[in-house]
Write an enzyme that holds these catalytic residues in place. Structure first.
Site, short mmCIF file in Angstrom:
data_model
loop_
_atom_site.label_atom_id
_atom_site.label_comp_id
_atom_site.label_asym_id
_atom_site.label_seq_id
_atom_site.Cartn_x
_atom_site.Cartn_y
_atom_site.Cartn_z
N HIS A 95 -55.84 30.49 0.18
CA HIS A 95 -57.18 30.25 -0.35
C HIS A 95 -57.11 29.55 -1.70
O HIS A 95 -58.07 28.91 -2.13
CB HIS A 95 -57.95 31.57 -0.49
CG HIS A 95 -58.31 32.18 0.83
ND1 HIS A 95 -57.51 33.10 1.47
CD2 HIS A 95 -59.38 31.99 1.64
CE1 HIS A 95 -58.08 33.46 2.60
NE2 HIS A 95 -59.21 32.80 2.74
N ASP A 109 -57.53 26.03 9.97
CA ASP A 109 -58.08 27.05 9.08
C ASP A 109 -59.11 26.32 8.21
O ASP A 109 -59.22 25.09 8.24
CB ASP A 109 -56.96 27.67 8.24
CG ASP A 109 -57.31 29.08 7.74
OD1 ASP A 109 -58.52 29.43 7.75
OD2 ASP A 109 -56.40 29.81 7.33
#
Length: 623
Positions: free
Chosen positions: A235, A317
Site C-alpha cells: 500500500h 491489485d
C-alpha cells in the site's frame, strides 16, 4: 458508443439499445463462448475498455473542493458515469456498506445504472482482519482456520460468506488469500494467510471456494506470484522478494497450482521477484527499479497464462496503491498492466468527484490513442473484454434486484454467528502455560487489562463482564492504555497499576524487537507473583519478542483494519473465544466455557530467524 448486437443474438434485427433484456441474457448463458465472441466483435473500443475497468467510489463530492461524504447511495453523476463509460465492474468497501437495507439498495441501483451487461459487484470479504460488511458474519480469519486445521470449517466459512454476499447482491469476492506467510515480519499478510505450509494453504483454500461457490459468488486468489515473504507493505512501498526460482516453486507457487483449477480469477501482487522477471524499469524519479509482477508480461502471460495454463480472469491489485503510484505515471502503468496480461484493472484511480470522471475520460483518450498505434495493445484489450464477458455469461451473472427482506434474514443470522463463534473457539491456541491457566474464578476478581488502545481495552472488558455474568461472579476491570512497544512507563508506575490485582491480561499486537513496556509489565508481575496472560491479539509471533512469559494464547485477530483508509472494526468473535478459555469456575475442570484446541499453523521463530521456538502444529491443552 452503443453496442450493436449481431442479429443472430436478437429477437429482431434492429440495433440493440443499451441494457440487455433478461430473456436475451439467459439465452446467451447457453452458449457463453460463442456469445462472448460475437458480442465483443460488435463492441466499440470504449465499451471494451469499460468492461476491463473496476472502479471504487468510497466517497463523493459534487464539488471537487467541497466536503466529501461516504458514497452510500447512487446519484445522477455516478449513474451517468457507469452508463456513459460502459463500466463493467464496481468494488465496494466498508465506507459504502452501512447496513443490510442500504447495501441491497445501493447494489440494486448500481446494476440499474449499467450500460449493457450485468456488473461485477465485488468486495474483499476475506474474513478476520480484512472484512468489509459492517453488518455481517465476519468469521475469525484465515490463520484462525489454519489453527483449526479443518477443511470442513473452511468450507463452512466459504458457505456463509457466499450466502450473505449473494443475498446482498455481490457476485465477486476477492479471496481466498493463498499467500504462504513464511516471513513472520510480513506487515501486510500475516493472519490473512492460512499457514506457512503451502499444502495446508491449498487444502483450506479449495475447501473455502467449494463453500462460497454454492452461492455463485466468484473468487479470486490473492496475490500472484506470492505475497507472503515481504517486509514492506505494498500500500505504501514496492517490495522485492529475493528468492530463487526453485524456492518459489516449492513454496509460493504450490497453493496457486493446487487451487487455480477451481477459482475464477487470480489477483496480482505489486512485488518485484527478480528470479521470475529481472527486467528493470525507470520510475518517475528517474531511478532504476525492478518490474512489479502486476506489470510483468513474463510473470503474468509467460508463467501464469502460458506455462501454468490458467484460463480464468487475471486482475491487478489496486492500481492506486503506493507501490504503483509512487513509481509510475498512472496512465502508463495501466497500459502496462493490460499489456502484461491483466484482464481487469482494479481501481485505476480514485473516483470521488466530477474531477475524477475527467481523469477517467483522460484515461480512455490515452488508451484509445495508444491502441491506434499499437495493435498488440488493441488486441489485448479485445481479449480481456472477451474473457470478462465470457465469465459473466458462463457464471450466469444476473442484474436482477435483490430482496431486502430475504437479505435481512440471511446476513448475520443467529445461526451464522453461532458457527462463527464455534470456529473461533476451535482456533484458540495455547502456546505457553506455567500453571497460570485456567484462572480459578473467585466471587470477586480484580482484573487489569493492558493494551495499546482504549477501544481494545473496552472490547476486552465487555466480554469479561459477559463471562462474569455466566459464572455469577463480579469482575472489577481496570483498563490501562500503554504503548507496549515503547519505553515510557517506569517499573514504579507499573507496580502501582497492578497492586491489588488478581489477574493481568496483556493484549499484544504485532510486537517487534525490544518491546520495553511490555517486558517491564511481565517482569513486575512475575516479581509480585500476580498471574499474567499474554494474548497475542493478531499475529501469533509476539511471544518471540518477550521473555519469562508464563501464559500465552493466540487468537489470530482482534480488529480488522483497512490500511487504505484507516477504517477499523472489532473482531469480537476472536477475543470473545480467547477470553472464554482463560477461566475456570468453582466446579473445577467441568466448569469451563471453552478450551483451547488450536495448533499453530505457522512456525514461531527467534527474532534473528535462526531457530524455531514453537513449530507449526504445536499447541497445548489445559487438562
Amino acid at each position: 458508443m452503443k453496442i450493436i448486437i449481431p442479429a443472430i443474438l436478437l429477437f429482431s434485427s434492429c440495433a440493440y439499445a443499451d441494457v440487455i433484456p433478461d430473456s436475451q441474457l439467459k439465452e446467451m448463458w447457453l452458449s457463453p463462448q460463442a456469445s462472448a465472441e460475437k458480442i465483443v466483435s460488435a463492441m466499440s473500443f470504449e465499451e471494451k475498455l469499460g468492461q476491463i475497468l473496476m472502479v471504487d467510489i468510497r466517497s463523493w463530492s459534487n464539488d471537487s473542493n467541497g466536503d466529501k461524504k461516504p458514497f452510500i447511495e447512487i446519484n445522477d453523476s455516478v449513474s451517468k458515469m457507469i452508463h456513459d463509460y460502459h463500466l463493467g465492474s464496481i468494488i465496494l468497501f466498508r465506507e459504502n456498506l452501512i447496513d443490510t437495507p442500504q447495501t441491497v439498495e445501493l447494489i440494486n441501483n448500481l446494476q440499474r445504472a449499467r450500460s449493457n451487461f450485468p456488473l461485477f459487484i465485488s468486495t474483499d470479504q476475506e474474513g478476520g482482519y480484512v472484512t468489509r460488511l459492517r453488518v455481517g458474519t465476519e468469521m475469525p480469519g484465515n490463520m484462525a482456520l489454519g489453527a483449526t486445521g479443518s477443511a470442513k470449517l473452511a468450507q463452512q466459512t466459504g458457505s456463509i460468506h457466499g450466502y450473505e454476499l449473494s443475498s446482498l447482491g455481490f457476485n465477486f469476492n476477492f479471496g481466498p488469500v493463498v499467500d504462504v506467510n513464511n516471513n513472520q515480519n510480513n506487515p501486510v499478510i500475516g493472519v490473512r494467510s492460512y499457514s506457512n505450509d503451502p499444502v495446508l494453504v491449498g487444502e483450506l483454500a479449495r475447501s473455502y471456494i467449494s463453500g462460497i461457490h454454492k452461492s455463485n459468488v466468484l473468487t479470486s486468489l490473492k496475490h500472484f506470484p506470492g505475497h507472503g515473504n515481504v517486509t514492506s507493505d505494498t500500500h505504501f512501498a514496492l517490495p522485492t522478494v529475493n528468492i530463487d526460482k526453485a524456492a518459489w516453486q516449492q513454496v509460493e507457487l504450490k497453493p496457486f497450482v493446487e487451487v487455480m483449477p477451481v477459482t475464477d480469477a487470480i489477483m496480482t501482487a505489486h512485488i518485484v521477484v527478480p528470479a521470475l522477471d529481472n527486467a528493470m524499469l525507470t520510475n518517475i524519479k528517474g531511478e532504476k527499479i525492478g518490474t512489479p509482477a502486476t506489470l510483468s508480461e513474463p510473470i503474468l502471460t509467460g508463467i501464469l497464462r502460458n506455462q501454468l495454463k490458467f484460463d480464468g480472469l487475471i486482475l491487478t491489485d489496486a492500481m492506486d496503491m503506493g507501490a504503483i503510484t509512487s513509481n509510475f505515471d498512472r496512465n502508463w502503468s495501466i497500459k502496462q498492466a493490460i499489456m502484461a496480461g491483466n484482464d481487469i484493472v482494479l481501481m485505476p484511480m480514485e473516483i470521488k468527484s466530477s474531477a475524477s470522471i475527467k481523469q477517467l475520460n483522460a484515461l480512455y483518450r490515452y488508451l484509445t490513442a495508444e491502441a491506434v498505434n499499437d495493435p498488440v495493445l488493441k488486441q489485448r484489450i479485445n481479449d480481456a473484454a472477451q474473457r470478462v464477458i465470457y465469465t459473466k455469461l458462463n457464471k450466469r451473472i444476473s442484474p436482477d434486484p435483490h430482496d431486502v427482506t430475504i437479505a435481512e434474514r440471511v446476513v448475520a443470522s443467529k445461526n451464522h454467528k453461532n458457527i462463527e463463534n464455534f470456529i473461533s473457539e476451535q482456533a484458540i491456541t495455547l502456546i505457553k502455560n506455567d500453571s497460570v491457566l485456567p484462572y480459578h474464578i473467585k466471587p470477586h476478581n480484580n482484573i487489569i487489562v493492558f493494551s495499546d488502545e482504549k477501544p481494545r481495552n473496552e472490547l476486552i472488558a465487555k466480554h469479561l463482564f459477559e463471562i462474569a455474568d455466566k459464572f455469577n461472579v463480579t469482575f472489577d476491570v481496570k483498563n490501562e492504555v500503554v504503548k507496549l512497544d515503547k519505553d515510557n512507563v517506569s517499573l514504579e508506575d507499573i507496580a502501582k497499576q497492578i497492586k491489588g490485582q488478581n489477574l493481568i491480561i496483556m493484549a499484544t499486537y504485532n510486537l517487534k524487537l525490544n518491546p520495553v513496556n511490555a517486558q517491564r509489565i511481565i517482569n513486575v508481575a512475575n516479581k509480585e507473583k500476580i498471574p499474567l496472560v499474554v494474548i497475542s491479539s493478531r499475529n501469533p509471533y509476539d511471544i518471540a519478542y518477550l521473555s519469562n512469559v508464563k501464559a500465552n494464547i493466540a487468537i489470530y485477530g482482534i480488529t480488522g483494519f483497512d490500511v487504505t483508509n484507516n477504517v477499523r472494526n472489532s473482531l469480537e468473535t476472536n477475543i470473545r473465544s480467547g477470553l472464554r478459555t482463560l477461566f475456570q469456575g468453582p466446579k473445577g475442570k467441568l466448569d469451563v466455557l471453552a478450551e483451547p484446541h488450536g495448533k499453530l499453523p505457522v512456525d514461531i521463530r527467534t527474532p534473528d530467524n535462526s531457530e524455531i521456538l514453537y513449530p507449526r502444529g504445536y499447541g497445548l491443552t489445559m487438562f
